[in-house]
Design a protein around this motif. Structure first.
Motif, mmCIF file in Angstrom:
data_model
loop_
_atom_site.group_PDB
_atom_site.id
_atom_site.type_symbol
_atom_site.label_atom_id
_atom_site.label_comp_id
_atom_site.label_asym_id
_atom_site.label_seq_id
_atom_site.Cartn_x
_atom_site.Cartn_y
_atom_site.Cartn_z
ATOM 1 N N ASP A 93 -15.699 -22.573 -19.593
ATOM 2 C CA ASP A 93 -15.663 -21.193 -19.117
ATOM 3 C C ASP A 93 -14.614 -21.053 -18.015
ATOM 4 N N LEU A 94 -13.372 -20.805 -18.405
ATOM 5 C CA LEU A 94 -12.283 -20.699 -17.439
ATOM 6 C C LEU A 94 -12.431 -19.463 -16.563
ATOM 7 N N ALA A 95 -12.877 -18.347 -17.145
ATOM 8 C CA ALA A 95 -13.013 -17.108 -16.374
ATOM 9 C C ALA A 95 -13.989 -17.307 -15.216
ATOM 10 N N ARG A 96 -15.101 -17.984 -15.482
ATOM 11 C CA ARG A 96 -16.066 -18.233 -14.408
ATOM 12 C C ARG A 96 -15.503 -19.194 -13.365
ATOM 13 N N LEU A 97 -14.725 -20.179 -13.819
ATOM 14 C CA LEU A 97 -14.111 -21.101 -12.873
ATOM 15 C C LEU A 97 -13.232 -20.343 -11.888
ATOM 16 N N LEU A 98 -12.448 -19.396 -12.378
ATOM 17 C CA LEU A 98 -11.564 -18.631 -11.494
ATOM 18 C C LEU A 98 -12.375 -17.801 -10.500
ATOM 19 N N GLU A 99 -13.487 -17.205 -10.971
ATOM 20 C CA GLU A 99 -14.331 -16.419 -10.080
ATOM 21 C C GLU A 99 -14.952 -17.298 -8.995
ATOM 22 N N GLU A 100 -15.400 -18.483 -9.386
ATOM 23 C CA GLU A 100 -15.991 -19.403 -8.408
ATOM 24 C C GLU A 100 -14.935 -19.889 -7.413
ATOM 25 N N PHE A 101 -13.693 -20.037 -7.884
ATOM 26 C CA PHE A 101 -12.645 -20.463 -6.961
ATOM 27 C C PHE A 101 -12.389 -19.400 -5.900
ATOM 28 N N VAL A 102 -12.464 -18.128 -6.289
ATOM 29 C CA VAL A 102 -12.267 -17.060 -5.306
ATOM 30 C C VAL A 102 -13.317 -17.161 -4.205
ATOM 31 N N VAL A 103 -14.584 -17.400 -4.574
ATOM 32 C CA VAL A 103 -15.643 -17.559 -3.579
ATOM 33 C C VAL A 103 -15.334 -18.756 -2.674
ATOM 34 N N PHE A 104 -14.933 -19.858 -3.288
ATOM 35 C CA PHE A 104 -14.610 -21.079 -2.547
ATOM 36 C C PHE A 104 -13.428 -20.845 -1.611
ATOM 37 N N TRP A 105 -12.397 -20.157 -2.097
ATOM 38 C CA TRP A 105 -11.169 -19.931 -1.335
ATOM 39 C C TRP A 105 -11.437 -19.057 -0.114
ATOM 40 N N ARG A 106 -12.252 -18.022 -0.306
ATOM 41 C CA ARG A 106 -12.572 -17.140 0.812
ATOM 42 C C ARG A 106 -13.363 -17.875 1.894
ATOM 43 N N GLU A 107 -14.224 -18.793 1.480
ATOM 44 C CA GLU A 107 -15.090 -19.485 2.424
ATOM 45 C C GLU A 107 -14.401 -20.659 3.112
ATOM 46 N N HIS A 108 -13.608 -21.420 2.354
ATOM 47 C CA HIS A 108 -13.092 -22.688 2.883
ATOM 48 C C HIS A 108 -11.565 -22.761 2.986
ATOM 49 N N GLY A 109 -10.843 -21.828 2.357
ATOM 50 C CA GLY A 109 -9.397 -21.959 2.238
ATOM 51 C C GLY A 109 -8.675 -22.111 3.561
ATOM 52 N N GLU A 110 -9.000 -21.250 4.533
ATOM 53 C CA GLU A 110 -8.282 -21.265 5.808
ATOM 54 C C GLU A 110 -8.464 -22.592 6.529
ATOM 55 N N VAL A 111 -9.704 -23.115 6.537
ATOM 56 C CA VAL A 111 -9.985 -24.379 7.216
ATOM 57 C C VAL A 111 -9.284 -25.530 6.510
ATOM 58 N N LEU A 112 -9.348 -25.550 5.183
ATOM 59 C CA LEU A 112 -8.759 -26.657 4.430
ATOM 60 C C LEU A 112 -7.244 -26.682 4.570
ATOM 61 N N ILE A 113 -6.618 -25.524 4.607
ATOM 62 C CA ILE A 113 -5.160 -25.475 4.791
ATOM 63 C C ILE A 113 -4.778 -26.076 6.141
ATOM 64 N N GLN A 114 -5.543 -25.769 7.181
ATOM 65 C CA GLN A 114 -5.242 -26.308 8.510
ATOM 66 C C GLN A 114 -5.441 -27.816 8.563
ATOM 67 N N GLN A 115 -6.388 -28.331 7.760
ATOM 68 C CA GLN A 115 -6.675 -29.760 7.773
ATOM 69 C C GLN A 115 -5.715 -30.563 6.908
ATOM 70 N N GLU A 116 -5.080 -29.932 5.953
ATOM 71 C CA GLU A 116 -4.264 -30.652 4.975
ATOM 72 C C GLU A 116 -2.995 -31.207 5.607
ATOM 73 N N GLY A 117 -2.792 -32.529 5.470
ATOM 74 C CA GLY A 117 -1.614 -33.182 6.026
ATOM 75 C C GLY A 117 -0.322 -32.724 5.371
ATOM 76 N N TYR A 118 -0.361 -32.490 4.062
ATOM 77 C CA TYR A 118 0.792 -31.953 3.334
ATOM 78 C C TYR A 118 0.705 -30.428 3.415
ATOM 79 N N HIS A 119 0.985 -29.879 4.605
ATOM 80 C CA HIS A 119 0.706 -28.477 4.884
ATOM 81 C C HIS A 119 1.460 -27.543 3.936
ATOM 82 N N GLU A 120 2.711 -27.880 3.635
ATOM 83 C CA GLU A 120 3.530 -27.008 2.782
ATOM 84 C C GLU A 120 2.945 -26.884 1.375
ATOM 85 N N ALA A 121 2.251 -27.924 0.926
ATOM 86 C CA ALA A 121 1.690 -27.944 -0.433
ATOM 87 C C ALA A 121 0.182 -27.754 -0.429
ATOM 88 N N ALA A 122 -0.376 -27.265 0.692
ATOM 89 C CA ALA A 122 -1.832 -27.223 0.846
ATOM 90 C C ALA A 122 -2.516 -26.395 -0.235
#
Length: 511
Positions: free
Chosen positions: A362-391
């Protein structure tokens, strides 16, 4: 095993010409085996005493060059005694007692003076020498080379064998990599050779030896798949075959399916070779090259970049020639899995919940779940990622890997300057008549950076070409907004439908 000396015919030419040279290649590509065989062949011919010995134990000496000399001379003597040569060919015992800093060169001179044959020396694992120890040993080799004649004998030919090319040795020993430096130990080197990877024909020849010995065949599709996944990297070529025939215990003819299964097992096991390779990803000089490769951006070419590039090529992480991309698909997958591992720990949804009743993903559901994940964790994970340009790319790939890896496969394509990362999800399932089918879903990842135009038009055209190559009618374009004026995190994740230049209907996700 392939005949080692056939892989490096230039070495014999240089030895016959009494030249000094460098042999370099990534770890576990056959350098030691090739030189050991070459030494045996030269010695068997009767007019040469050719010896391979390792510098590995001198690594502990660091800058202590007297200790490095002692350790190297011990290693040389032990290697000579293991050959079973007659006493007249062996090095002198004891070595000449001279001032530290000249002991290595004096020992070689005394050995050559006594030997009834010309001496050829292969210094394996030369990379182990550090700082002043490296400078001292190589300077003594240079001095002996320049002074050699009948009254002052010295090894006729010497090969320095390791991972690094001539340029990097110059840097390590304080020389100028950009010009011929009269004070450098390297102005005596005639050539720098690289032991290449296997060709597809050589892989077939290697695997045919297994068939001749056991009767078990590698199909042409299997051999082609091995070459596609490894690009001939010798350790990977051997490891895949070992995984299939020994660990998986396959008894039937070996197919491309066996190869794919073995590839997954190797990556999950994180074999020592792969672990040693990816451990270098956060070295500053490696990161300067690899980060734009993963991000698909153009690297910042400054005065140090060409040296960094040479170093990363010598490690075997990227291809030897442009374009700037990872050396083979297995390394490409391992790199993203390793970089994405911290983000993957945040993915809490159950992968099996994405399998539909008919067995499809179910690719459509995967994309929807990623949006939830991205809104919740994206900002923090980008700041933590060592390869910042490719975060952004790394985080989405970690999410996909967590949810797809249980039953499907991810094929990733990325390279510096492409401004995108292409992903193909392959999901096997059983059709209504019991037939084995393969669901394929294509995605393209792009980043909207500060000061740039919306990448949607370019992304649609690029996705169009990717879908055309895969013979697919639709796909997904994901655009990550990294501009300062981007929407707040809790408002990201809009979906829209768009049409590619050729008329394909695709889904666009803006994150």
């Amino acid at each position: 095993m392939l005949p080692p000396t056939q892989r490096l015919p230039q070495a014999r030419v240089l030895i016959d010409m009494d030249r000094y040279f460098v042999l370099h290649a990534p770890r576990q590509t056959g350098k030691t085996t090739t030189l050991r065989t070459l030494a045996s062949e030269l010695t068997a011919e009767g007019d040469t005493a050719a010896l391979l010995f390792s510098c590995e134990r001198a690594k502990t000496a660091g800058d202590d060059y007297p200790a490095a000399e002692s350790l190297l001379l011990d290693a040389l003597r032990e290697a000579a005694e293991r050959t079973g040569w007659p006493k007249k060919l062996l090095p002198p015992d004891p070595w000449p007692q001279v001032t530290p800093g000249s002991r290595f060169g004096s020992a070689l001179s005394e050995w050559c003076r006594r030997s009834p044959r010309r001496v050829v020396l292969f210094l394996d694992e030369i990379d182990a020498l550090q700082g002043n120890s490296l400078i001292s040993i190589l300077s003594q080799l240079r001095d002996g080379h320049n002074a050699r004649h009948e009254r002052h004998p010295f090894p006729a030919s010497v090969a320095l064998c390791g991972m690094r090319d001539l340029r990097d040795y110059k840097i390590t020993s304080g020389g100028d990599p950009g010009r011929s430096n009269p004070a450098s130990p390297f102005n005596i080197v005639a050539k720098s050779l690289r032991l290449g990877d296997f060709t597809a024909d050589q892989i077939g020849e290697l695997y045919d030896q297994h068939t001749q010995a056991t009767g078990q065949e590698f199909t042409k599709d299997a051999i082609d798949r091995v070459f596609e996944l490894t690009q001939g990297q010798p350790w990977l070529v051997n490891a895949l075959a070992h995984e299939i025939t020994i660990k998986m215990g396959a008894t039937e003819a070996i197919t491309a399916g066996h190869v794919d299964d073995a590839k997954e097992r190797l990556i999950r096991q994180r074999a020592t070779h792969l672990d040693a390779l990816v451990a270098r990803l956060h070295e500053p000089r490696v990161k300067r090259v690899m980060e734009p490769v993963v991000a698909g951006s153009f690297p910042d070419v400054d005065v140090t970049f060409s040296d960094d590039l040479s170093y990363v090529r010598d490690l075997g992480l990227i291809k030897q020639k442009p374009p700037l991309e990872v050396a083979n698909p297995i390394y490409r997958e391992v790199i993203l899995r390793v970089l994405g591992a911290p983000s993957e720990q945040y993915v809490m949804v159950n992968p099996r919940s994405f399998v539909q009743p008919d067995g499809r993903f179910d690719l459509a559901r995967l994309l929807e779940e990623f949006v939830v994940f991205w809104r919740e964790h994206g900002e923090v994970l980008i700041q933590q990622e060592g390869y910042h340009e490719a975060a952004c790319q790394i985080i989405l790939m970690a999410f996909l890997h967590r949810l797809v890896n249980g039953g499907g496969h991810l094929d990733r394509e990325y390279a510096a300057g492409t401004k995108r990362l292409d992903v193909l999800i392959r999901w096997p399932y059983t059709g209504p008549e019991g037939e084995r089918l393969m669901q394929r879903e294509a995605m393209e990842l792009k980043v909207w950076r500060a000061g740039k135009d919306d990448p949607l038009p370019e992304g649609l055209a690029q996705l169009d070409r990717y879908l055309d190559r895969l013979s697919l009618s639709t796909g997904v374009l994901v655009i990550f907004d990294r501009r300062p004026e981007a929407s707040p995190w809790n408002e990201r994740g809009d979906f829209e439908q768009a049409t590619t230049p050729s008329g394909r209907q695709v889904t666009v996700l803006r994150g």
